[in-house]
Design a protein around this motif. Structure first.
Motif, PDB file in Angstrom:
ATOM      1  N   GLU A 199       5.542  -5.343 -16.087  1.00 39.86           N
ATOM      2  CA  GLU A 199       6.541  -5.413 -16.937  1.00 39.86           C
ATOM      3  C   GLU A 199       7.916  -4.631 -16.379  1.00 39.86           C
ATOM      4  O   GLU A 199       7.653  -3.377 -16.241  1.00 39.86           O
ATOM      5  N   THR A 200       8.896  -5.290 -16.318  1.00 34.01           N
ATOM      6  CA  THR A 200      10.088  -4.599 -15.665  1.00 34.01           C
ATOM      7  C   THR A 200      10.825  -3.762 -16.442  1.00 34.01           C
ATOM      8  O   THR A 200      11.592  -2.859 -15.897  1.00 34.01           O
ATOM      9  N   ASP A 201      10.610  -3.343 -17.811  1.00 28.21           N
ATOM     10  CA  ASP A 201      11.270  -2.444 -18.549  1.00 28.21           C
ATOM     11  C   ASP A 201      10.381  -1.306 -18.724  1.00 28.21           C
ATOM     12  O   ASP A 201      10.583  -0.475 -19.458  1.00 28.21           O
ATOM     13  N   GLU A 202       9.435  -1.015 -17.960  1.00 33.42           N
ATOM     14  CA  GLU A 202       8.396   0.018 -17.923  1.00 33.42           C
ATOM     15  C   GLU A 202       8.604   0.731 -16.561  1.00 33.42           C
ATOM     16  O   GLU A 202       8.870   0.231 -15.287  1.00 33.42           O
ATOM     17  N   PRO A 203       8.465   2.127 -16.532  1.00 37.47           N
ATOM     18  CA  PRO A 203       8.606   2.787 -15.247  1.00 37.47           C
ATOM     19  C   PRO A 203       7.117   2.866 -14.392  1.00 37.47           C
ATOM     20  O   PRO A 203       6.284   1.958 -15.078  1.00 37.47           O
ATOM     21  N   ALA A 204       7.148   3.350 -13.268  1.00 32.84           N
ATOM     22  CA  ALA A 204       5.746   3.655 -12.778  1.00 32.84           C
ATOM     23  C   ALA A 204       4.669   4.388 -13.353  1.00 32.84           C
ATOM     24  O   ALA A 204       3.593   4.171 -13.609  1.00 32.84           O
ATOM     25  N   LEU A 205       5.293   5.474 -14.054  1.00 30.79           N
ATOM     26  CA  LEU A 205       4.468   6.499 -14.834  1.00 30.79           C
ATOM     27  C   LEU A 205       5.331   6.850 -15.983  1.00 30.79           C
ATOM     28  O   LEU A 205       6.597   6.912 -16.242  1.00 30.79           O
ATOM     29  N   TRP A 206       4.534   7.107 -17.019  1.00 31.93           N
ATOM     30  CA  TRP A 206       5.323   7.889 -18.149  1.00 31.93           C
ATOM     31  C   TRP A 206       4.485   8.994 -18.946  1.00 31.93           C
ATOM     32  O   TRP A 206       3.250   8.700 -18.631  1.00 31.93           O
ATOM     33  N   GLU A 207       5.032   9.717 -19.872  1.00 32.77           N
ATOM     34  CA  GLU A 207       4.189  10.612 -20.563  1.00 32.77           C
ATOM     35  C   GLU A 207       4.908  10.425 -21.759  1.00 32.77           C
ATOM     36  O   GLU A 207       5.992  10.539 -22.005  1.00 32.77           O
ATOM     37  N   LYS A 208       3.799  10.316 -22.936  1.00 26.87           N
ATOM     38  CA  LYS A 208       4.256  10.277 -24.265  1.00 26.87           C
ATOM     39  C   LYS A 208       3.678  11.561 -24.791  1.00 26.87           C
ATOM     40  O   LYS A 208       2.543  11.894 -24.749  1.00 26.87           O
ATOM     41  N   TYR A 232       4.108  15.629 -10.951  1.00 27.38           N
ATOM     42  CA  TYR A 232       4.419  15.747 -12.340  1.00 27.38           C
ATOM     43  C   TYR A 232       3.159  15.779 -13.126  1.00 27.38           C
ATOM     44  O   TYR A 232       2.860  15.573 -14.158  1.00 27.38           O
ATOM     45  N   ALA A 233       1.545  15.842 -12.493  1.00 31.06           N
ATOM     46  CA  ALA A 233       0.551  15.958 -12.835  1.00 31.06           C
ATOM     47  C   ALA A 233       0.136  16.620 -14.337  1.00 31.06           C
ATOM     48  O   ALA A 233       0.650  17.671 -14.468  1.00 31.06           O
ATOM     49  N   ASP A 234      -0.186  15.704 -15.372  1.00 33.13           N
ATOM     50  CA  ASP A 234      -0.573  16.221 -16.487  1.00 33.13           C
ATOM     51  C   ASP A 234      -1.652  15.243 -17.283  1.00 33.13           C
ATOM     52  O   ASP A 234      -1.553  14.058 -16.817  1.00 33.13           O
ATOM     53  N   GLU A 235      -2.526  15.728 -17.750  1.00 35.01           N
ATOM     54  CA  GLU A 235      -3.286  14.821 -18.713  1.00 35.01           C
ATOM     55  C   GLU A 235      -2.860  13.734 -19.154  1.00 35.01           C
ATOM     56  O   GLU A 235      -3.360  12.626 -19.377  1.00 35.01           O
ATOM     57  N   ALA A 236      -1.398  13.804 -19.907  1.00 37.92           N
ATOM     58  CA  ALA A 236      -1.005  12.792 -20.806  1.00 37.92           C
ATOM     59  C   ALA A 236      -0.092  11.875 -19.803  1.00 37.92           C
ATOM     60  O   ALA A 236       0.462  10.927 -20.528  1.00 37.92           O
ATOM     61  N   LEU A 237      -0.114  12.107 -18.748  1.00 38.71           N
ATOM     62  CA  LEU A 237       0.719  11.015 -17.506  1.00 38.71           C
ATOM     63  C   LEU A 237       0.138   9.969 -17.365  1.00 38.71           C
ATOM     64  O   LEU A 237      -1.297  10.024 -16.845  1.00 38.71           O
ATOM     65  N   GLU A 238       0.564   8.764 -17.478  1.00 42.38           N
ATOM     66  CA  GLU A 238      -0.042   7.630 -17.401  1.00 42.38           C
ATOM     67  C   GLU A 238       0.514   6.600 -16.404  1.00 42.38           C
ATOM     68  O   GLU A 238       1.788   6.547 -16.550  1.00 42.38           O
ATOM     69  N   PHE A 239      -0.329   5.675 -15.757  1.00 43.12           N
ATOM     70  CA  PHE A 239       0.529   4.538 -14.992  1.00 43.12           C
ATOM     71  C   PHE A 239       0.658   3.708 -15.985  1.00 43.12           C
ATOM     72  O   PHE A 239      -0.052   3.482 -16.723  1.00 43.12           O
ATOM     73  N   ILE A 293       0.837  -1.281   0.159  1.00 45.09           N
ATOM     74  CA  ILE A 293      -0.152  -0.054   0.094  1.00 45.09           C
ATOM     75  C   ILE A 293       1.086   1.347  -0.083  1.00 45.09           C
ATOM     76  O   ILE A 293       0.467   2.112  -0.624  1.00 45.09           O
ATOM     77  N   GLU A 294       2.201   1.376   0.859  1.00 46.32           N
ATOM     78  CA  GLU A 294       2.898   2.433   0.886  1.00 46.32           C
ATOM     79  C   GLU A 294       3.381   2.740  -0.700  1.00 46.32           C
ATOM     80  O   GLU A 294       3.368   3.750  -1.032  1.00 46.32           O
ATOM     81  N   ARG A 295       3.746   1.703  -1.456  1.00 44.38           N
ATOM     82  CA  ARG A 295       4.221   1.720  -2.971  1.00 44.38           C
ATOM     83  C   ARG A 295       3.078   2.520  -3.660  1.00 44.38           C
ATOM     84  O   ARG A 295       3.187   3.424  -4.597  1.00 44.38           O
ATOM     85  N   LEU A 296       1.826   1.931  -3.658  1.00 39.21           N
ATOM     86  CA  LEU A 296       0.835   2.445  -4.449  1.00 39.21           C
ATOM     87  C   LEU A 296       0.487   3.832  -3.948  1.00 39.21           C
ATOM     88  O   LEU A 296       0.207   4.776  -5.119  1.00 39.21           O
ATOM     89  N   MET A 297       0.691   4.240  -2.882  1.00 42.85           N
ATOM     90  CA  MET A 297       0.548   5.583  -2.361  1.00 42.85           C
ATOM     91  C   MET A 297       1.623   6.558  -2.965  1.00 42.85           C
ATOM     92  O   MET A 297       1.272   7.664  -3.379  1.00 42.85           O
ATOM     93  N   VAL A 298       2.571   6.078  -2.886  1.00 40.66           N
ATOM     94  CA  VAL A 298       3.657   6.955  -3.380  1.00 40.66           C
ATOM     95  C   VAL A 298       3.683   6.885  -4.921  1.00 40.66           C
ATOM     96  O   VAL A 298       3.975   8.052  -5.297  1.00 40.66           O
ATOM     97  N   ARG A 299       2.908   6.148  -5.810  1.00 38.57           N
ATOM     98  CA  ARG A 299       2.783   6.536  -7.021  1.00 38.57           C
ATOM     99  C   ARG A 299       1.870   7.596  -7.262  1.00 38.57           C
ATOM    100  O   ARG A 299       1.931   8.358  -8.115  1.00 38.57           O
ATOM    101  N   ILE A 300       0.786   7.740  -6.375  1.00 35.34           N
ATOM    102  CA  ILE A 300      -0.079   8.803  -6.551  1.00 35.34           C
ATOM    103  C   ILE A 300       0.679  10.157  -6.350  1.00 35.34           C
ATOM    104  O   ILE A 300       0.324  11.156  -7.033  1.00 35.34           O
ATOM    105  N   LEU A 301       1.614  10.026  -5.146  1.00 33.85           N
ATOM    106  CA  LEU A 301       2.257  11.331  -5.056  1.00 33.85           C
ATOM    107  C   LEU A 301       3.132  11.593  -6.049  1.00 33.85           C
ATOM    108  O   LEU A 301       3.316  12.754  -6.592  1.00 33.85           O
TER     109      LEU A 301
END
Length: 176
Positions: free
Chosen positions: A63-72, A50-57, A37-45
């Motif tokens: 998938e180990t070659d992906e980050p927690a979030l990215w924006e394209k 970096y809040a943006d409409e294009a930012l996605e989980f 739960i700690e990591r889940l909530m850190v992902r929200i922070l």
């Protein structure tokens, strides 16, 4: 039988008076069976920083070659790569060569040791590293529910995350 992810939803309202950013975001996240739960909530922070409409989980732990979030961008080119935790140095270096901006939201008791050990990260100009205090990550766990209504207020560098049952002061330290 393999364990399945648990879906969490958060309605996040951000009022960041420091940078005049205001917005409402409906977030849907999958909690991997091995994730806390700690990591889940850190992902929200991390999203909130970096809040943006294009930012996605992403699929992240699936998938180990992906980050927690990215924006394209509109062409599918990576713009932002956001890691949560203490990622492998080589993964960060690879992301740095692929993206304009890489961010690491580090938390936990081993952050200082991890940062000292991964000296290559310090040479990457487009990488920033933020550390969350243990008190912050402890406090945000009390806000977690399967369906959350969260209000983030930022003023004069002070972050306050408010949920239905509690609130948490968020303390950030920029390491890089």
């Amino acid at each position: 039988m393999a364990l399945k992810a648990t879906i969490y939803k958060a309605d996040l309202n951000i009022a960041n008076m420091d940078v005049h950013q205001y917005g409402d975001y409906q977030l849907t996240m999958a909690l991997h069976p091995s994730e806390t739960i700690e990591r889940l909530m850190v992902r929200i922070l991390a999203f909130a920083r970096y809040a943006d409409e294009a930012l996605e989980f992403t699929k992240d732990l699936f998938e180990t070659d992906e980050p927690a979030l990215w924006e394209k961008d509109l062409t599918g080119q990576l713009i932002k790569w956001i890691e949560v935790g203490c990622p492998d140095e080589d993964k960060v270096k690879k992301a740095s060569s692929r993206c304009k901006q890489v961010a690491i939201i580090a938390y936990g008791s081993s952050v200082d040791e991890w940062y000292k050990r991964n000296s290559k990260i310090k040479t990457l100009n487009n990488v920033e590293v933020w550390q969350l205090s243990p008190a912050s990550t402890e406090a945000i766990q009390a806000l977690c529910e399967r369906t959350m209504q969260l209000q983030l207020n930022v003023m004069d560098g002070e972050w306050t995350l408010i949920g239905d049952q509690a609130q948490a002061q968020i303390e950030w330290t920029q390491l890089q």
